[in-house]
Design an enzyme around this catalytic site. Sequence first.
Site, PDB file in Angstrom:
ATOM      1  N   ARG A  62     -35.463  12.628  38.464  1.00 41.38           N
ATOM      2  CA  ARG A  62     -35.591  11.177  38.301  1.00 41.38           C
ATOM      3  C   ARG A  62     -35.923  10.820  36.852  1.00 41.38           C
ATOM      4  O   ARG A  62     -35.565   9.760  36.367  1.00 41.38           O
ATOM      5  CB  ARG A  62     -36.653  10.600  39.245  1.00 41.38           C
ATOM      6  CG  ARG A  62     -36.958   9.120  38.971  1.00 41.38           C
ATOM      7  CD  ARG A  62     -37.542   8.358  40.158  1.00 41.38           C
ATOM      8  NE  ARG A  62     -38.521   9.104  40.905  1.00 41.38           N
ATOM      9  CZ  ARG A  62     -39.795   9.307  40.519  1.00 41.38           C
ATOM     10  NH1 ARG A  62     -40.239   8.795  39.387  1.00 41.38           N
ATOM     11  NH2 ARG A  62     -40.605  10.005  41.272  1.00 41.38           N
ATOM     12  N   TYR A 115     -22.663 -12.184  32.066  1.00 43.59           N
ATOM     13  CA  TYR A 115     -22.143 -11.535  33.274  1.00 43.59           C
ATOM     14  C   TYR A 115     -22.827 -12.134  34.519  1.00 43.59           C
ATOM     15  O   TYR A 115     -24.023 -12.449  34.484  1.00 43.59           O
ATOM     16  CB  TYR A 115     -22.413 -10.029  33.169  1.00 43.59           C
ATOM     17  CG  TYR A 115     -21.954  -9.251  34.361  1.00 43.59           C
ATOM     18  CD1 TYR A 115     -20.602  -9.042  34.597  1.00 43.59           C
ATOM     19  CD2 TYR A 115     -22.877  -8.726  35.256  1.00 43.59           C
ATOM     20  CE1 TYR A 115     -20.195  -8.323  35.701  1.00 43.59           C
ATOM     21  CE2 TYR A 115     -22.459  -8.008  36.372  1.00 43.59           C
ATOM     22  CZ  TYR A 115     -21.116  -7.819  36.581  1.00 43.59           C
ATOM     23  OH  TYR A 115     -20.706  -7.118  37.674  1.00 43.59           O
ATOM     24  N   ASP A 187     -25.431  -7.331  25.088  1.00 42.92           N
ATOM     25  CA  ASP A 187     -24.555  -6.621  26.017  1.00 42.92           C
ATOM     26  C   ASP A 187     -23.217  -6.396  25.307  1.00 42.92           C
ATOM     27  O   ASP A 187     -22.484  -7.346  25.038  1.00 42.92           O
ATOM     28  CB  ASP A 187     -24.379  -7.462  27.301  1.00 42.92           C
ATOM     29  CG  ASP A 187     -23.526  -6.754  28.359  1.00 42.92           C
ATOM     30  OD1 ASP A 187     -22.724  -5.880  28.005  1.00 42.92           O
ATOM     31  OD2 ASP A 187     -23.664  -7.121  29.549  1.00 42.92           O
ATOM     32  N   LYS A 212     -17.537   0.429  32.884  1.00 47.92           N
ATOM     33  CA  LYS A 212     -16.318  -0.239  32.417  1.00 47.92           C
ATOM     34  C   LYS A 212     -15.596   0.628  31.381  1.00 47.92           C
ATOM     35  O   LYS A 212     -15.060   1.659  31.739  1.00 47.92           O
ATOM     36  CB  LYS A 212     -16.674  -1.621  31.865  1.00 47.92           C
ATOM     37  CG  LYS A 212     -17.576  -2.449  32.790  1.00 47.92           C
ATOM     38  CD  LYS A 212     -16.888  -2.886  34.054  1.00 47.92           C
ATOM     39  CE  LYS A 212     -17.832  -3.511  35.070  1.00 47.92           C
ATOM     40  NZ  LYS A 212     -18.652  -4.598  34.581  1.00 47.92           N
TER      41      LYS A 212
END
Length: 403
Positions: A62, A115, A187, A212
């Site tokens: 983790r 977004y 971003d 993406k």
Amino acid sequence: MNNDEIIRAGLGTKLVWAGEREQRVNRATQVPVVLSVAYGYDDMEEWYDVAIGRKPGHIYGRNTNPTVAAFEDKVRILEGAEAATSFSTGMAAISNILYTFLRPGDRVVSIKDTYGGTNKIFTEFLPNMNINVTLCNTGDHDAIEKEIEKGCKILYLETPTNPTVKITDIERMAKAGKAVGAIVVVDNTFATPVNQNPLALGADLVLHSATKFLGGHADSLGGVVCGSRELVEQIFHYREINGATLAPWDAYLLLRGMKTLKLRVLQQAKSAMEIARFLQKQELVEAVYYPGLETHVHHDIAKKQMRGFGGMLSFALKGGMDSVSILLPRLKYANCAANLGAVETTFGPARTTSHVECTAEERKAMGIPDGLVRISVGIEDVEDLLADLEQAFANLVKHIKRN
Ligand SMILES: *Cc1c(COP(=O)(O)O)cnc(C)c1O
């Protein structure tokens, strides 16, 4: 090859080599996918030193993982950053950044065209925590500056935006943000590090939905943030506790995809320009949005801060969704789907992709016409894409004449 050398190398070389060698095992030329959740130690003192961060190494999946570390290092070098940390998705990157730094009573300044998921955090979740969010009209630089001057903890930008590909001047806004002590976040998903490096323009943190363009093959989810060690360590600490960890398999797929990022993005931008010019000539097209076009409202800013204009564009079709419903199913070389940045060309109406949560009235108020279609241009031969569009438009014209 050491780290200094790779930093001086060209972009294509960095994409292939950065972050790779450190993680290799048994002379394998490729980074291994390490699925092990834990790492064993015989020496209790060494285990302790690694656990408290005094020595490099891994303890538990983790927190960190060698495959994930290679991915983080590659993106870090591409964005010219001191540090990077990764996440299970792009939205995890965004929410972890915001929740790491924001406290009740803080204020965020951003734009209306972020977004969809980011916008939901701003409008639905942050207000619950008594965090004030001001969303300015995208591209209205004077208005954004005025809001920044009132003071804010985070200035959050995204450029180019979804789906009308609007541009914000990063250098100008970062300067205003810095003047009031804000953390400036950008971003960079649409631009990719091939076309734009926000840190070099004054931003404090740059993030990607790696799902993406970085991955590029629409087969893995991931997110990443880069910036100073001081800021990234705080975000990493929040992420290792809340557990939005990037999985090793996804890290490997993203790492592999990134090796061809430059080739893909250059081809996509070249084809996007040709498709934009083709669309401009169609009688049934009301408007074309692509920052590479001289007619784009922010073409000059794009030219100043981007090395290329990217593979994302959109157009408004006359006749709204009725026309869209006839045009899109006729395309042979296109997925009609919600993703973007893949090797395949992907079409999607704003109504069902970027702005699915909005009502028709809300979309109209945001300047998104009913017939707006987003294109993520793939790496197919552009002649085939143009011929495909040609036949789909011819069919639409025929259909309209018949009715
Ligand atoms: C897709 C996307 C995100 C969210 O990324 P996920 O990996 O889907 O969580 C954030 N920003 C932009 C610009 C995006 O296109």
